[in-house]
Design a protein around this motif. Structure first.
Motif, PDB file in Angstrom:
ATOM      1  N   ASN A   1     -18.748  27.733 -15.202  1.00  0.00           N
ATOM      2  CA  ASN A   1     -18.819  26.292 -15.014  1.00  0.00           C
ATOM      3  C   ASN A   1     -17.929  25.534 -15.995  1.00  0.00           C
ATOM      4  OD1 ASN A   1     -20.247  26.812 -17.336  1.00  0.00           O
ATOM      5  ND2 ASN A   1     -21.823  25.279 -16.938  1.00  0.00           N
ATOM      6  N   GLU A   2     -17.113  26.228 -16.748  1.00  0.00           N
ATOM      7  CA  GLU A   2     -16.253  25.572 -17.735  1.00  0.00           C
ATOM      8  C   GLU A   2     -14.856  25.319 -17.172  1.00  0.00           C
ATOM      9  OE1 GLU A   2     -16.708  28.250 -21.131  1.00  0.00           O
ATOM     10  OE2 GLU A   2     -17.788  26.637 -22.166  1.00  0.00           O
ATOM     11  N   TYR A   3     -14.371  24.135 -17.462  1.00  0.00           N
ATOM     12  CA  TYR A   3     -13.029  23.750 -17.080  1.00  0.00           C
ATOM     13  C   TYR A   3     -12.082  24.008 -18.245  1.00  0.00           C
ATOM     14  CZ  TYR A   3     -14.820  21.241 -12.991  1.00  0.00           C
ATOM     15  OH  TYR A   3     -15.399  20.919 -11.793  1.00  0.00           O
ATOM     16  N   VAL A   4     -10.807  24.063 -17.935  1.00  0.00           N
ATOM     17  CA  VAL A   4      -9.763  24.119 -18.958  1.00  0.00           C
ATOM     18  C   VAL A   4      -9.153  22.725 -19.066  1.00  0.00           C
ATOM     19  CG1 VAL A   4      -7.590  25.146 -19.683  1.00  0.00           C
ATOM     20  CG2 VAL A   4      -9.274  26.521 -18.409  1.00  0.00           C
ATOM     21  N   TYR A   5      -9.189  22.158 -20.256  1.00  0.00           N
ATOM     22  CA  TYR A   5      -8.622  20.839 -20.516  1.00  0.00           C
ATOM     23  C   TYR A   5      -7.431  20.984 -21.470  1.00  0.00           C
ATOM     24  CZ  TYR A   5     -12.793  18.523 -18.638  1.00  0.00           C
ATOM     25  OH  TYR A   5     -13.799  18.082 -17.821  1.00  0.00           O
ATOM     26  N   TRP A   6      -6.447  20.138 -21.264  1.00  0.00           N
ATOM     27  CA  TRP A   6      -5.333  20.040 -22.199  1.00  0.00           C
ATOM     28  C   TRP A   6      -5.224  18.603 -22.691  1.00  0.00           C
ATOM     29  CZ3 TRP A   6      -1.941  23.756 -24.136  1.00  0.00           C
ATOM     30  CH2 TRP A   6      -2.071  25.044 -23.595  1.00  0.00           C
ATOM     31  N   TYR A   7      -5.119  18.495 -24.001  1.00  0.00           N
ATOM     32  CA  TYR A   7      -4.855  17.217 -24.656  1.00  0.00           C
ATOM     33  C   TYR A   7      -3.645  17.413 -25.559  1.00  0.00           C
ATOM     34  CZ  TYR A   7      -9.384  15.141 -23.403  1.00  0.00           C
ATOM     35  OH  TYR A   7     -10.465  14.615 -22.722  1.00  0.00           O
ATOM     36  N   ARG A   8      -2.987  16.330 -25.889  1.00  0.00           N
ATOM     37  CA  ARG A   8      -1.924  16.400 -26.882  1.00  0.00           C
ATOM     38  C   ARG A   8      -2.099  15.267 -27.879  1.00  0.00           C
ATOM     39  NH1 ARG A   8       3.740  14.742 -23.810  1.00  0.00           N
ATOM     40  NH2 ARG A   8       3.340  12.490 -23.602  1.00  0.00           N
ATOM     41  N   GLN A   9      -1.551  15.473 -29.060  1.00  0.00           N
ATOM     42  CA  GLN A   9      -1.655  14.476 -30.111  1.00  0.00           C
ATOM     43  C   GLN A   9      -0.295  14.307 -30.756  1.00  0.00           C
ATOM     44  OE1 GLN A   9      -4.530  15.302 -33.227  1.00  0.00           O
ATOM     45  NE2 GLN A   9      -4.817  13.118 -33.628  1.00  0.00           N
ATOM     46  N   ILE A  10       0.282  13.167 -30.474  1.00  0.00           N
ATOM     47  CA  ILE A  10       1.548  12.809 -31.102  1.00  0.00           C
ATOM     48  C   ILE A  10       1.231  12.310 -32.510  1.00  0.00           C
ATOM     49  CG2 ILE A  10       3.514  11.224 -30.952  1.00  0.00           C
ATOM     50  CD1 ILE A  10       3.132  11.365 -27.868  1.00  0.00           C
ATOM     51  N   HIS A  11       2.144  12.569 -33.420  1.00  0.00           N
ATOM     52  CA  HIS A  11       1.898  12.282 -34.830  1.00  0.00           C
ATOM     53  C   HIS A  11       1.293  10.903 -35.054  1.00  0.00           C
ATOM     54  CE1 HIS A  11       2.281  12.595 -39.097  1.00  0.00           C
ATOM     55  NE2 HIS A  11       3.047  11.534 -39.142  1.00  0.00           N
ATOM     56  N   SER A  12       0.170  10.905 -35.807  1.00  0.00           N
ATOM     57  CA  SER A  12      -0.494   9.665 -36.224  1.00  0.00           C
ATOM     58  C   SER A  12      -1.120   8.882 -35.070  1.00  0.00           C
ATOM     59  CB  SER A  12       0.477   8.755 -36.973  1.00  0.00           C
ATOM     60  OG  SER A  12       0.927   9.370 -38.146  1.00  0.00           O
ATOM     61  N   GLN A  13      -1.286   9.509 -33.924  1.00  0.00           N
ATOM     62  CA  GLN A  13      -1.960   8.853 -32.813  1.00  0.00           C
ATOM     63  C   GLN A  13      -3.212   9.628 -32.432  1.00  0.00           C
ATOM     64  OE1 GLN A  13       0.592   8.019 -29.473  1.00  0.00           O
ATOM     65  NE2 GLN A  13       2.300   7.387 -30.763  1.00  0.00           N
ATOM     66  N   GLY A  14      -4.069   9.030 -31.611  1.00  0.00           N
ATOM     67  CA  GLY A  14      -5.226   9.738 -31.103  1.00  0.00           C
ATOM     68  C   GLY A  14      -4.834  10.713 -30.017  1.00  0.00           C
ATOM     69  N   PRO A  15      -5.639  11.737 -29.778  1.00  0.00           N
ATOM     70  CA  PRO A  15      -5.350  12.685 -28.707  1.00  0.00           C
ATOM     71  C   PRO A  15      -5.259  11.991 -27.350  1.00  0.00           C
ATOM     72  CG  PRO A  15      -7.055  13.559 -30.153  1.00  0.00           C
ATOM     73  CD  PRO A  15      -6.841  12.130 -30.544  1.00  0.00           C
ATOM     74  N   GLN A  16      -4.401  12.531 -26.510  1.00  0.00           N
ATOM     75  CA  GLN A  16      -4.186  11.986 -25.173  1.00  0.00           C
ATOM     76  C   GLN A  16      -4.491  13.058 -24.143  1.00  0.00           C
ATOM     77  OE1 GLN A  16      -0.045  11.452 -24.204  1.00  0.00           O
ATOM     78  NE2 GLN A  16      -0.455   9.964 -22.592  1.00  0.00           N
ATOM     79  N   TYR A  17      -5.303  12.732 -23.174  1.00  0.00           N
ATOM     80  CA  TYR A  17      -5.618  13.663 -22.084  1.00  0.00           C
ATOM     81  C   TYR A  17      -4.366  13.944 -21.269  1.00  0.00           C
ATOM     82  CZ  TYR A  17      -7.193  14.965 -17.387  1.00  0.00           C
ATOM     83  OH  TYR A  17      -7.346  15.566 -16.177  1.00  0.00           O
ATOM     84  N   ILE A  18      -4.171  15.223 -20.898  1.00  0.00           N
ATOM     85  CA  ILE A  18      -3.024  15.573 -20.057  1.00  0.00           C
ATOM     86  C   ILE A  18      -3.490  15.983 -18.671  1.00  0.00           C
ATOM     87  CG2 ILE A  18      -1.037  17.090 -19.753  1.00  0.00           C
ATOM     88  CD1 ILE A  18      -1.037  17.511 -22.801  1.00  0.00           C
TER      89      ILE A  18
END
Lengths: 112, 115
Positions: free
Chosen positions: A30-47
């Motif tokens: 029941n688990e999904y795979v999520y990807w986020y990224r974090q550009i320097h000095s910013q909050g993580p962003q959902y991809i």
């Protein structure tokens, strides 16, 4: 503890496809795979996220192996703005599952 | 459509002091989660608020507390600050009442330095 394994760092030439691997051999059904990224000095962003089928959106594509033990995030035409730390996370969907477990991610550097 | 907003963006405190960080969730979101990110590490889950109650909590001491207001905004309070509390504090919002895709929207964070 993080349930995923990612390379510490990767380089990719600008304009080429960036392929970021992730191992998640203990993923539950029941688990999904999520990807986020974090550009320097910013909050993580959902991809993007997926369960078992390949997924594509305006940012990236997600390829999940048939046994779901690994996946690859693909940025089709990398630009300098894609330089960031990329996090692969496995998590169940739904209310109460916002407790994401981040590892140290992959630091992707796009080379001009 | 305003995203997640956090304040202040930067602040400096001394050991033993107390700090309050604020977060306004994305429009239409009703759930707020807080994360701590030490330098060079990934974000670590602190707790989650929904309907003005703490619903989940990570492995953080009671010095870390929070609150959610009727307008869904939230505060993170840290008492008796330690040097090790220096970090980027991230707020993330999501929607329970709406279509819950499991996607979190993060703010830019509040960078706390404890001297």
């Amino acid at each position: 503890d993080a349930k995923t394994t990612q390379p510490t760092s990767m380089d990719c030439a600008e304009g080429r496809a960036a392929n970021l691997p992730c191992n998640h051999s203990t993923i539950s059904g029941n688990e999904y795979v999520y990807w986020y990224r974090q550009i320097h000095s910013q909050g993580p962003q959902y991809i993007i996220h997926g369960l078992k089928n390949n997924e594509t959106n305006e940012m990236a594509s997600l390829i999940i192996t048939e046994d779901r033990k690994s996946s690859t995030l693909i940025l089709p035409h990398a630009t300098l703005r894609d330089t960031a730390v990329y996090y692969c996370i496995v998590n169940s969907r739904g209310f109460g599952n916002e407790k994401l477990t981040f590892g140290t991610g992959t630091r992707l550097t796009i080379i001009p | 459509d305003a995203g997640v907003t956090q304040s202040p963006t930067h602040l400096i405190k001394t050991r033993g002091q107390q700090v309050t960080l604020r977060c306004s969730p994305k429009s239409g979101h009703d759930t707020v989660s807080w994360y701590q990110q030490a330098l060079g590490q990934g974000p670590q889950f602190i707790f989650q608020y929904y309907e003005e109650e703490e619903r989940q909590r990570g492995n953080f001491p009671d010095r870390f507390s929070g609150h959610q207001f009727p307008n869904y905004s939230s505060e993170l309070n840290v008492n008796a600050l330690l040097l090790g509390d220096s970090a980027l504090y991230l707020c993330a919002s999501s929607s329970y009442r709406g279509t819950n895709t499991g996607e979190l929207f993060f703010g830019e964070g509040s960078r706390l330095t404890v001297l």
